[in-house]
Design an enzyme around this catalytic site. Structure first.
Site, short mmCIF file in Angstrom:
data_model
loop_
_atom_site.label_atom_id
_atom_site.label_comp_id
_atom_site.label_asym_id
_atom_site.label_seq_id
_atom_site.Cartn_x
_atom_site.Cartn_y
_atom_site.Cartn_z
N LYS A 129 0.80 -1.23 0.00
CA LYS A 129 0.00 0.00 0.00
C LYS A 129 0.83 1.28 0.00
O LYS A 129 0.30 2.36 -0.20
CB LYS A 129 -0.96 -0.03 1.17
C1 LIG Z 1 -4.56 -4.42 1.77
C2 LIG Z 1 -3.89 -5.71 1.66
C3 LIG Z 1 -4.41 -6.74 0.88
C4 LIG Z 1 -5.73 -6.62 0.15
O1 LIG Z 1 -5.67 -5.69 -0.91
P1 LIG Z 1 -7.03 -5.12 -1.54
O2 LIG Z 1 -6.58 -4.16 -2.56
O3 LIG Z 1 -7.78 -4.48 -0.43
O4 LIG Z 1 -7.76 -6.27 -2.09
C5 LIG Z 1 -3.70 -7.91 0.78
N1 LIG Z 1 -2.53 -8.09 1.44
C6 LIG Z 1 -2.01 -7.13 2.23
C7 LIG Z 1 -0.74 -7.40 2.94
C8 LIG Z 1 -2.66 -5.90 2.36
O5 LIG Z 1 -2.13 -4.97 3.13
#
Ligand SMILES: *Cc1c(COP(=O)(O)O)cnc(C)c1O
Length: 433
Positions: free
Chosen positions: A106
């Site tokens: 993210k």
């Molecule tokens: C946020 C996150 C996800 C899920 O991603 P989305 O875009 O919400 O589907 C998967 N793995 C990790 C480690 C995350 O932080």
């Protein structure tokens, strides 16, 4: 331009979609059109460095609103770390997205979004402060806190579910201080998300503050995530081969970004969405009927979402054509027990250590490849295993070395405020300004 998925006549600029987050009717924004990249782009792809590649992709979504030099600068700061594709088994790769500052994928979305906001705030000399409000199931909070920490003219308020984020996740969002506040909610992620949505619809709040969201409902977080897929394609020499991406999914932003990349012409053969027991989408793919569910807590907490926000964007990309979507997407759900066995399997076989989220993606990919053995598989490893220390150490029955970055974090003091309901959130927001 961007349209509201609830009202296609509500069309806004990139800047408006960025700062509003959500359309007035509570729906998400989506590009009015997605162009294929030019032949020149594909011809030069292998020669381009990552920043230029990213620029060529992303400029299509900001057009003239951000000048070339500024967009280039934003991108350079956004992707100043590596995205390696690591071979873990024959024809099977881990796309490591955890080399950024908060060790989860993210970081890219959060940094791009803060960079764009910072640009407009400075270029247009905003008079009032912007409040970025965000709900997190774990990793978003840290990434957004880090992305916006110290950005002038922006206050960040993070809502997270008490006791449902890992120790390191909590440290990452409660120890930055300055313009970042962490609010602990006695509930689930969906309740945090509900409160955030409610704030955006509160006319009283919106009169007094410039409120915006940094969840993946914000289009500026989603768009840069396309880059993972482009970078993987560039790094792997997979021309003429059929490549499948398996994405560990919660709010379905990451998967949606991959589908956007495909829409721009990236030759992705198939997608696998891997979820935990929050299996709203795998059920939908079976029945064609979308039934949101109550959230279940799992060891893959960043995917504990019972009603994934971005799924409407995916449906839009496929013009609500279920059969067409089914041809390109397979979805599987895995229990915590299976997720742990995935981590054990790959660790004991190849000495490759997965985090639990990456493990679901690995399992999904393996399952899909059983019937499609000629395809090349890439799974997205979305977090560093250290972020889920306890789960990982218990799975492999071994201690893992803790990076310096984390040891430093542990020495810092956590600062948070407990919030019981929407009323308390509202007064916090008003007094914070
Ligand atoms: C946020 C996150 C996800 C899920 O991603 P989305 O875009 O919400 O589907 C998967 N793995 C990790 C480690 C995350 O932080």
């Amino acid at each position: 331009m961007y349209l509201s998925l609830g009202n296609s006549k509500d069309i806004v600029s990139f800047k408006e979609a960025l700062f509003k987050g959500l359309a007035p009717d509570k729906s998400l924004y989506f590009p009015t059109k997605i162009d294929k990249l030019s032949n020149d782009f594909w011809k030069n792809l292998k020669k381009m460095n990552t920043t230029s590649l990213a620029y060529e992709v992303l400029r299509n979504f900001t057009k003239k609103e951000i000048p070339k030099e500024n967009l280039f600068e934003i991108i350079k700061k956004t992707i100043d770390f590596d995205f390696p594709t690591v071979s873990v088994e024959k024809n099977l790769y881990s796309l490591e997205l955890f080399h950024g500052p908060t060790m989860a994928f993210k970081d890219v979305g959060a940094k791009f979004m803060s960079g764009c906001m910072n640009y407009f705030i400075e270029a247009e000399n905003f008079k009032n402060k912007v409040t970025v409000l965000v709900a997190t199931s774990g990793d978003t909070g840290g990434a957004v806190a880090n992305g916006f920490s110290g950005v002038d003219g922006v206050d960040v308020v993070i809502l997270y579910p008490k006791g449902r984020v890992s120790e390191i996740q909590e440290l990452q969002l409660t120890t930055l201080g300055k313009n970042v506040s962490a609010l602990e909610i006695d509930g689930y992620f969906d309740e945090c998300q509900e409160m955030v949505k409610k704030s955006f619809l509160d006319s009283d709040l919106n009169e007094k503050l410039i409120l915006t969201s940094a969840n993946s409902i914000n289009i500026a977080r989603l768009i840069p995530q396309m880059l993972y897929y482009f970078i993987a394609y560039k790094n792997l020499n997979i021309e003429n081969l059929e490549v499948v991406f398996s994405v560990p999914s919660g709010n379905f932003g990451n998967l949606c970004a991959g589908m956007l990349a495909k829409k721009m012409g990236l030759p992705i053969n198939h997608f696998v969405a891997s979820t935990n027991k929050n299996d709203t989408v795998p059920n939908f793919m079976k029945t064609g009927e979308y039934k949101k569910q109550k959230t279940i807590s799992t060891i893959t907490n960043a995917m504990d979402v019972g009603d994934p926000s971005n799924f409407v964007r995916i449906l839009r990309l496929y013009n609500n054509d279920f059969q067409k979507l089914k041809k390109e997407l397979t979805a599987y759900s895995f229990s915590d027990k299976e997720t742990i066995s995935g981590m054990q399997e790959l660790y004991f076989k190849s000495k490759y250590l997965l985090d639990p989220h990456g493990s679901t993606a690995y399992l999904g990919l393996k399952k899909y490849l059983v019937n499609n053995p000629r395809k090349i598989g890439v799974f997205l490893e979305t977090a560093h295993p250290i972020k889920f220390l306890e789960t990982v150490e218990n799975a492999i029955e071994k201690k893992i070395r803790i990076p310096e970055k984390i040891l430093k974090l542990r020495k810092k003091k956590k600062e948070k405020t407990c919030i019981k309901n929407y009323k308390e959130l509202k007064s916090f927001l008003l007094s914070n300004n």
